[in-house]
Design an enzyme around this catalytic site. Structure first.
Site, short mmCIF file in Angstrom:
data_model
loop_
_atom_site.label_atom_id
_atom_site.label_comp_id
_atom_site.label_asym_id
_atom_site.label_seq_id
_atom_site.Cartn_x
_atom_site.Cartn_y
_atom_site.Cartn_z
N HIS A 1 -108.83 59.28 -35.50
CA HIS A 1 -107.36 59.29 -35.67
C HIS A 1 -106.83 58.87 -37.26
O HIS A 1 -106.29 59.13 -38.23
CB HIS A 1 -106.43 58.55 -34.85
CG HIS A 1 -105.98 59.39 -33.53
ND1 HIS A 1 -107.12 59.82 -32.59
CD2 HIS A 1 -104.95 59.95 -32.75
CE1 HIS A 1 -106.66 60.39 -31.76
NE2 HIS A 1 -105.49 60.56 -31.75
N TYR B 1 -84.95 82.15 -5.32
CA TYR B 1 -85.03 82.21 -3.90
C TYR B 1 -83.30 82.51 -3.46
O TYR B 1 -82.62 81.45 -3.80
CB TYR B 1 -85.50 80.99 -3.17
CG TYR B 1 -85.75 81.06 -1.79
CD1 TYR B 1 -86.97 81.62 -1.18
CD2 TYR B 1 -84.73 80.67 -1.03
CE1 TYR B 1 -87.09 81.71 0.00
CE2 TYR B 1 -84.80 81.02 0.38
CZ TYR B 1 -86.02 81.60 0.99
OH TYR B 1 -86.24 81.55 2.24
N ASP C 1 -68.24 77.45 -6.38
CA ASP C 1 -69.24 78.24 -5.35
C ASP C 1 -69.35 79.70 -6.16
O ASP C 1 -70.16 80.31 -5.84
CB ASP C 1 -68.84 78.16 -3.99
CG ASP C 1 -69.29 77.00 -3.26
OD1 ASP C 1 -70.15 76.22 -4.00
OD2 ASP C 1 -69.19 76.77 -2.19
N SER D 1 -75.84 70.36 1.78
CA SER D 1 -74.83 70.18 0.80
C SER D 1 -73.94 69.17 1.08
O SER D 1 -73.81 68.60 1.98
CB SER D 1 -74.19 71.39 0.98
OG SER D 1 -73.11 71.62 -0.20
N GLN E 1 -93.80 80.66 2.45
CA GLN E 1 -94.50 81.67 2.13
C GLN E 1 -94.01 82.28 0.79
O GLN E 1 -95.00 82.97 0.03
CB GLN E 1 -94.82 82.85 3.22
CG GLN E 1 -93.65 83.44 3.54
CD GLN E 1 -93.17 82.82 4.87
OE1 GLN E 1 -93.04 81.47 5.09
NE2 GLN E 1 -92.48 83.44 5.93
N GLU F 1 -72.82 65.91 -4.76
CA GLU F 1 -73.26 67.14 -5.23
C GLU F 1 -71.87 67.86 -5.87
O GLU F 1 -71.88 68.13 -7.04
CB GLU F 1 -73.63 68.05 -4.22
CG GLU F 1 -74.05 69.75 -4.50
CD GLU F 1 -74.34 70.51 -3.23
OE1 GLU F 1 -74.68 71.69 -3.56
OE2 GLU F 1 -74.11 70.10 -2.20
N HIS F 2 -70.75 67.73 -5.13
CA HIS F 2 -69.45 68.06 -5.61
C HIS F 2 -68.49 66.92 -5.35
O HIS F 2 -68.25 66.21 -4.51
CB HIS F 2 -69.02 69.20 -4.88
CG HIS F 2 -69.91 70.47 -4.48
ND1 HIS F 2 -70.49 70.26 -3.26
CD2 HIS F 2 -70.21 71.33 -5.13
CE1 HIS F 2 -71.27 71.50 -3.49
NE2 HIS F 2 -71.03 72.19 -4.53
N ASN G 1 -83.89 76.19 3.29
CA ASN G 1 -84.04 75.62 4.13
C ASN G 1 -85.24 74.51 4.05
O ASN G 1 -85.94 74.19 3.04
CB ASN G 1 -84.29 76.22 5.50
CG ASN G 1 -85.64 77.09 5.47
OD1 ASN G 1 -86.57 76.84 4.70
ND2 ASN G 1 -85.74 78.19 6.22
N GLN H 1 -66.97 72.80 3.17
CA GLN H 1 -68.17 72.20 2.89
C GLN H 1 -69.08 71.93 4.32
O GLN H 1 -70.23 72.08 4.31
CB GLN H 1 -67.89 70.79 2.38
CG GLN H 1 -69.36 70.13 1.84
CD GLN H 1 -69.65 70.84 0.38
OE1 GLN H 1 -69.08 71.63 -0.21
NE2 GLN H 1 -71.23 71.14 0.53
N GLU I 1 -105.19 50.95 -32.25
CA GLU I 1 -105.58 51.74 -30.86
C GLU I 1 -107.03 51.90 -30.72
O GLU I 1 -107.67 52.70 -29.82
CB GLU I 1 -104.72 52.84 -30.44
CG GLU I 1 -103.32 52.57 -30.28
CD GLU I 1 -102.58 53.96 -30.13
OE1 GLU I 1 -103.24 55.13 -30.51
OE2 GLU I 1 -101.49 53.98 -29.60
#
Length: 416
Positions: free
Chosen positions: A404, A114, A345, A221, A175, A311-312, A198, A243, A399
């Site tokens: 088994h 995306y 970036d 961010s 979508q 994040e940074h 978004n 930023q 068990e």
């Protein structure tokens, strides 16, 4: 301005998912599942005010975009691609040697990417995702990006050509995520979806996870900058502005043991913000989501940075390298004044797709290895099986799984 204690009292790490959108996003996903391409055309008209003639942008348009952009931009995109590719190759998982117990590595078959559009189309996101998939050996890469009235930005299409994207579809929002997760008549279902978006995109990714892989749920961010008396106030000010211009929700953190330096830097921010084209966005971001923290010691500084798990993380102090082993949470570290977040970036090499909202406590930035999957291989010699089997038999008995037990027991008996 906060002290360490007052900051700890008010701060909470979070990705701000807007749950009021839940019903709407669920409805969009269901509609795409049921009506495929037609739902995508309808939503483009409804949300983007664009009536699409077709979803896919032909490869000839990608090539034309590549040829039509100016030479400086073309060279910059290709340089970034080279740097990203070099770094990702250096960290790619290596295949272990075959033995009785080993691991095989396989690339994913098909990945959806995306790429946000709109007022700040993220051309660099094409590179920071697709190059990684290519280095991993992914068989097919698909880009989705929101349609635009004048057509998808040429630089995005040129970047898609440079990294050899297989298909580009002009569709965005929840979508687009639904189409990638479940497939339509035109868009094939993928194995994993990556890339920022978004609130609709973030929530859609959260909802389809499990039916398809995702990289993360991206929130606003953020950058954490640590400074001291030697830091360049003007440079740091630009880092904070850079930023804040992402989004009104973007978060900036400025931390120092030197209170005067904090004030000096924020004075520089105030002087420079008015000349920024995205002044309205920056000013809202700084007003609501900026934190200046005055710490009493380096220990407190590290404590605050690790609490934020940002994040940074930009360290612009005299002893910047000493922080590398101390900061255990953070999407990416930028060490020293000549490693600004903006270089990461675009062209440094590591991906700019990074965890936000404190998620760096348990996750990492996107890398080539996120496009690989592994499976273990168990190929035992009879002698190794004989050594292991008694413990397995005892555990199976505990068990109460008789089959088994028998699977192991009768093999063991036959080897005696």
């Amino acid at each position: 301005m906060y002290t360490t204690n007052t900051f700890k009292e008010i701060y909470a790490t979070k990705n701000d998912i807007d749950w009021t959108l839940l019903d709407s996003v669920q409805s969009i996903i269901k509609e795409v599942q049921q009506n495929g391409d037609q739902a995508l055309f309808d939503y483009s008209k409804k949300f983007d005010s664009i009536e699409l003639a077709e979803l896919e942008i032909p490869s000839s348009s990608l090539k034309h975009a590549y040829q039509s952009i100016n030479n400086d931009l073309r060279t910059s995109l290709e340089t970034a691609k080279t740097n990203i590719e070099k770094y990702q190759k250096s960290i790619k998982w290596k295949q272990s040697e075959a033995s009785e117990l080993y691991q095989k590595i396989h690339p994913l078959n098909r990945v959806g990417i995306y790429v946000p559009g709109g007022t700040a189309p993220l051309v660099s996101t094409v590179l920071m995702t697709t190059v990684l998939a290519n280095v991993a050996g992914v068989n097919e890469t698909i880009v989705v990006t929101p349609p635009q009235t004048d057509g998808v930005q040429q630089a995005i299409l040129a970047a898609c050509h440079i990294v050899n994207v297989d298909h580009v579809y002009q569709i965005g929002g929840a979508q687009a995520i639904a189409a990638l997760a479940y497939g339509t008549e035109t868009i094939p279902k993928v194995d994993k979806i990556v890339g920022p978006g978004n609130q609709y995109v973030a929530l859609a990714k959260k909802l389809v996870y499990g039916d398809v892989g995702i990289d993360s749920i991206a929130g606003p961010s953020e950058i954490v900058v640590v400074v001291d008396d030697a830091s360049r106030a003007d440079w740091v000010a630009y880092d904070l502005l850079a930023q804040a211009e992402h989004d009104v929700q973007a978060r900036t953190f400025l931390i120092s043991e030197n209170k005067d330096k904090l004030n000096e830097i924020m004075a520089e921010v105030d002087k420079k913000v008015g000349s920024q084209p995205r002044y309205a966005i920056i000013s809202k971001s700084l007003k609501s989501h900026h934190y200046s923290v005055h710490t009493a010691s380096k220990k407190e500084t590290v404590e605050v940075v690790n609490l934020i798990a940002g994040e940074h993380i930009s360290i612009q102090t005299k002893d910047a390298e000493s922080y590398v082993d101390l900061i255990t949470t953070g999407g990416a570290l930028f060490i020293g004044p000549y490693s600004p977040e903006a270089i990461g970036d675009y062209v440094a090499g590591p991906s700019h797709v990074l965890p936000t909202g404190g998620n760096a406590r348990f996750s990492n930035g996107l890398s080539v290895n996120d496009f690989l999957r592994t499976n273990s291989v168990i190929n035992l010699k009879p002698s190794t099986f004989t050594e292991m089997a008694p413990s397995g038999i005892r555990l199976a008995k505990e068990e109460a799984l008789q089959a088994h037990h028998d699977s192991l027991y009768f093999r063991l008996e036959d080897t005696k």
